[in-house]
Design a protein around this motif. Structure first.
Motif, PDB file in Angstrom:
ATOM      1  N   ALA A  56       0.845  -1.199   0.000  1.00 17.01           N
ATOM      2  CA  ALA A  56       0.000   0.000   0.000  1.00 17.01           C
ATOM      3  C   ALA A  56       0.875   1.242   0.000  1.00 17.01           C
ATOM      4  N   ALA A  57       0.299   2.329  -0.481  1.00 11.82           N
ATOM      5  CA  ALA A  57       1.042   3.585  -0.521  1.00 11.82           C
ATOM      6  C   ALA A  57       1.487   3.950   0.895  1.00 11.82           C
ATOM      7  N   GLY A  58       2.691   4.463   1.032  1.00 12.08           N
ATOM      8  CA  GLY A  58       3.168   4.892   2.337  1.00 12.08           C
ATOM      9  C   GLY A  58       3.916   3.811   3.102  1.00 12.08           C
ATOM     10  N   GLU A  59       3.741   2.520   2.682  1.00 10.28           N
ATOM     11  CA  GLU A  59       4.488   1.440   3.336  1.00 10.28           C
ATOM     12  C   GLU A  59       5.937   1.470   2.881  1.00 10.28           C
ATOM     13  N   ALA A  60       6.807   1.040   3.769  1.00 12.54           N
ATOM     14  CA  ALA A  60       8.226   1.036   3.420  1.00 12.54           C
ATOM     15  C   ALA A  60       8.652  -0.325   2.866  1.00 12.54           C
ATOM     16  N   LEU A  61       9.785  -0.317   2.207  1.00  9.72           N
ATOM     17  CA  LEU A  61      10.396  -1.549   1.729  1.00  9.72           C
ATOM     18  C   LEU A  61      10.907  -2.302   2.962  1.00  9.72           C
ATOM     19  N   VAL A  62      10.673  -3.608   3.022  1.00 10.33           N
ATOM     20  CA  VAL A  62      11.147  -4.385   4.172  1.00 10.33           C
ATOM     21  C   VAL A  62      12.236  -5.342   3.704  1.00 10.33           C
ATOM     22  N   VAL A  63      13.387  -5.292   4.365  1.00 10.59           N
ATOM     23  CA  VAL A  63      14.519  -6.125   3.945  1.00 10.59           C
ATOM     24  C   VAL A  63      15.005  -6.978   5.114  1.00 10.59           C
ATOM     25  N   ALA A 118       0.220  -4.714  -8.557  1.00  3.15           N
ATOM     26  CA  ALA A 118      -0.194  -3.423  -7.997  1.00  3.15           C
ATOM     27  C   ALA A 118      -0.857  -3.644  -6.644  1.00  3.15           C
ATOM     28  N   GLY A 119      -0.742  -2.661  -5.766  1.00  4.31           N
ATOM     29  CA  GLY A 119      -1.409  -2.738  -4.462  1.00  4.31           C
ATOM     30  C   GLY A 119      -2.301  -1.526  -4.271  1.00  4.31           C
ATOM     31  N   GLU A 120      -2.654  -1.247  -3.036  1.00  2.00           N
ATOM     32  CA  GLU A 120      -3.486  -0.078  -2.761  1.00  2.00           C
ATOM     33  C   GLU A 120      -2.664   1.182  -2.940  1.00  2.00           C
ATOM     34  N   GLY A 121      -2.920   1.849  -4.044  1.00  2.00           N
ATOM     35  CA  GLY A 121      -2.193   3.097  -4.298  1.00  2.00           C
ATOM     36  C   GLY A 121      -0.768   2.893  -4.741  1.00  2.00           C
ATOM     37  N   VAL A 122      -0.375   1.641  -4.985  1.00  2.00           N
ATOM     38  CA  VAL A 122       0.960   1.422  -5.563  1.00  2.00           C
ATOM     39  C   VAL A 122       0.814   0.704  -6.899  1.00  2.00           C
ATOM     40  N   PRO A 123       1.492   1.225  -7.923  1.00  2.00           N
ATOM     41  CA  PRO A 123       1.371   0.597  -9.233  1.00  2.00           C
ATOM     42  C   PRO A 123       2.150  -0.711  -9.291  1.00  2.00           C
TER      43      PRO A 123
END
Ligand code: ADP
Ligand code: MG
Length: 641
Positions: A56-63, A118-123
């Motif tokens: 979703a928009a605003g979420e960060a990349l998790v590594v 694509a996710g919520e607000g992410v292409p």
């Protein structure tokens, strides 16, 4: 003064270059300084090579760890094992893609790409494997910066020995995308050998051929290498004589074998048909528990699981034997592949034997793997360095050399410090003396000083002082499972062997029971030239006092053994001895006991020569008692028919 311990200080370079193991399953970053190579990053420095893209928009990349933990919750946005796609076409990678939870598509010129929906607000995103790897590298870079407290911009990165030009190129690009200048790519087996100092230039260094056996999470790589010490700008040359392995065999398969057993039992417990499928959450739990059981069984004889299934609880204890039976066919496949690879290297080896087998990869912690490698290749494999860290450590050694550290060597042709074991009372019995040339070997017999010991602890020390507390502890191990025996009866044969690469193998075998245990360490690891010099200075300073103390401590231990057996025999045979003799013996016993008591309170309170005399006098006086005891015991012997 003393001979210089060559090379230890030479890894201090002006330029900071880190070493990175960019693994299929896990990645690590290391640096090499005056103390030698070390892994960077706080607790659990290993970073799982797993990246999760935002849903979703605003979420960060998790590594890393967090991305791995929740991988099954986000199967299509969590990218793992991306190393399998590096520099490959979608067609070539199709076989691998079948095992991956995310989608692999063909990009420009057919190159393998990762598609994240694509996710919520992410292409939707189509990523190159280089970009995904760069996310892992960026994480390592920032960990290194946090640990070192300075910016890191250069790295040596390792790649599998079989990586072709395109795969190497892709790794370089990944580095660049992460803001790292890739100073050099080094083959993983070469790095592993370097971590052990094999092939580094040093006085009298000869080319060395080694086998590197690397069993990771999903891959098995074996290589036979020749390392030739070089000169000037190139500290060494390496040559791969043969490479082999299995690109789809590793620790994950061990997990799956265990998961299979657990799944069958869970289905039975729930009263479901054997071919039923479990819900994803339960399956995920089983896989996680399986890995934990496997890891536990590397150190313990058994491991238990308890999984709350809601209506029922699945409880089970797995033994190491059961696990070994389960994974043995896979381990045998690796052994066969390794033997084949060694066979392929035969011609290039031209009659020369390999001088070491280096174990790499987390899965070589499995005791069965170590045992089978030892048996198949007839030598103790190198395990002194953590197998999951050794590639990164070696990369950092190469990095420091490229950064201008001139060698000398990490290794020595003489041992800078003496090696020994702690004995009763806290003194150190030295088996190999300082300045011995390598290879070096020594053997000594020891016994116990307490009745009925079923386990003997061996603590291995390095240093010049007489007491263990003043030396550097290298490690300890136990010879256990001994039948109870009186003090002094067990015969413990201790062998110290330092090979040409400076690796120390200590083994201890109790000869009556055949029980054996051992330890492998690199004595010079983490030791700098200045520390060696300090240790030498201190030993000179304390030499006299130390010697006296060692003498007193040994006299206490041996004196107590005397008192013990004399006391026992005297109690038994008093009636057969004349009173005058008993009186003399008792007074000698009392005077030695008094000295021992005093010495135990403060070793300085006794004169070791007087104590020695008292012990000798008692020994002489006790001879008659001993004779009476022997005669008596012969009489008590049953008559032989
Ligand atoms: P890679 O080089 O493929 O990135 P690693 O060398 O880090 O992988 O090895 C990872 C594998 O090692 C995993 O399957 C993990 O479960 C296994 N592993 C890690 N520690 C242990 C252990 N103590 N005993 C058995 N297997 C282990
Ligand atoms: Mg690896």
């Amino acid at each position: 003064m003393s001979r210089p311990a060559r090379g230890l200080e030479l890894f201090v370079s002006e330029e900071l270059i880190v070493g990175i193991d960019l693994g299929t399953t896990n990645s690590l970053v290391a640096v090499c300084d005056a103390h030698g190579p070390r892994i960077l990053g706080a607790g659990g420095a290993m970073v799982p090579s797993v990246v999760r893209y935002p849903a979703a928009a605003g979420e960060a990349l998790v590594v890393g760890e967090a991305a791995k933990r929740d991988a099954t919750l986000f199967p299509v946005r969590t990218v793992s094992s991306v190393k399998r796609l590096m520099g490959r076409s979608a067609t070539d990678a199709a076989g691998d893609a079948a095992y991956l939870s995310y989608e692999v598509v063909a990009g420009e010129r057919g190159a393998a790409r990762v598609r994240i929906p694509a996710g919520e607000g992410v292409p939707e995103r189509v990523l190159s494997p280089e970009e995904v790897s760069a996310a892992v590298l960026r994480e390592l870079k920032s960990r290194a910066e946090a640990a070192l407290g300075r910016a890191v911009s250069k790295a040596v990165i390792t790649v599998p020995a079989y990586f072709d030009d395109a795969q190497r190129q892709a790794t370089r690009v990944a580095g660049r995308l992460a803001g790292l200048e890739v100073v050099r790519l080094v083959p993983e087996p070469t790095a592993a050998a370097l971590a052990y100092g094999i092939g580094l230039p040093r006085a009298g260094a000869k080319p060395a051929s080694v086998m590197v056996y690397d069993l990771g999470g999903g891959t098995f790589d074996v290589s036979v290498l020749r390392l030739t010490p070089g000169e000037g700008d190139e500290p060494f040359f390496f040559q791969a004589l043969a490479v082999g392995g299995d690109s789809h065999l590793g620790g994950d398969d061990f997990d799956h074998a265990l998961t299979g057993v657990m799944k069958r039992e869970v289905l039975a417990l729930l009263g479901l048909a054997p071919d039923s499928t479990l819900d994803p959450a339960t399956t995920k739990a089983l896989v996680e528990f399986a890995e934990r059981v496997k890891i536990r069984l590397s150190d313990a004889a058994n491991a238990s699981v308890r999984i709350d299934l809601g209506e029922r609880v699945y409880e089970r204890v797995f033994t190491r034997e059961e696990f070994e039976a389960l994974v043995s066919p896979m381990v045998e496949r690796t052994i066969l592949a390794a033997q084949r690879t060694l066979e392929q290297a035969r011609e290039a080896l031209a009659g020369e034997e390999i001088s070491a087998v280096v174990l790499v990869g987390g899965s070589t912690r499995v005791p069965l793997v170590r045992r089978r490698v030892r048996e198949a290749f007839g030598m103790e494999p190198y395990t002194a360095l953590n197998p999951d860290e050794v590639v990164a450590l070696g990369a950092s050694v190469q990095a420091s050399l490229l950064g201008g550290a001139r060698s000398g060597a990490l290794l020595l042709d003489v041992l800078p410090l003496s090696l020994g074991v702690e004995t009763q009372g806290g003194a150190v019995a030295k088996l190999i003396m300082r300045n011995s040339t390598v290879p070096a070997r020594a053997r000594e017999m020891f016994s116990t000083s307490v009745d009925g010991q079923t386990s003997i602890r061996l603590s291995v020390y390095q240093g010049e002082r007489e007491m263990a507390a003043d030396c550097r502890k290298l490690g300890e191990f136990h010879v256990s499972g001994l039948p109870p025996m009186p003090a002094g009866v067990p015969q413990l044969e201790v062998v110290f062997a330092v090979d040409a690469n400076g690796v120390l193998n200590v083994s201890a075998t109790e000869r009556r029971s055949g029980r054996r245990a051992g330890l492998q360490v690199i004595p010079t690891h983490g030791l700098s030239q200045s520390e060696v010099e300090r240790i030498e200075r201190e030993s000179l300073l304390h030499a006299r006092e130390d010697m006296t103390r060692h003498r007193v401590v040994d006299l206490i231990v041996n004196g107590k053994l005397d008192l013990k057996w004399i006391g026992e025999r005297l109690a038994k045979h008093r009636a057969e001895l004349d009173a005058a003799y008993v009186g003399e013996l008792e007074s000698r016993v009392a005077s030695l006991r008094e000295m021992i008591d005093s010495a135990e309170r403060d070793w300085r309170s006794v004169d070791p020569s007087k104590m020695h005399q008292a012990k000798e006098a008692l020994d002489r006086a006790s001879m008659r008692l001993q004779e009476v005891a022997i005669t008596q015991s012969l009489r008590e012997q049953p008559r032989k028919l």
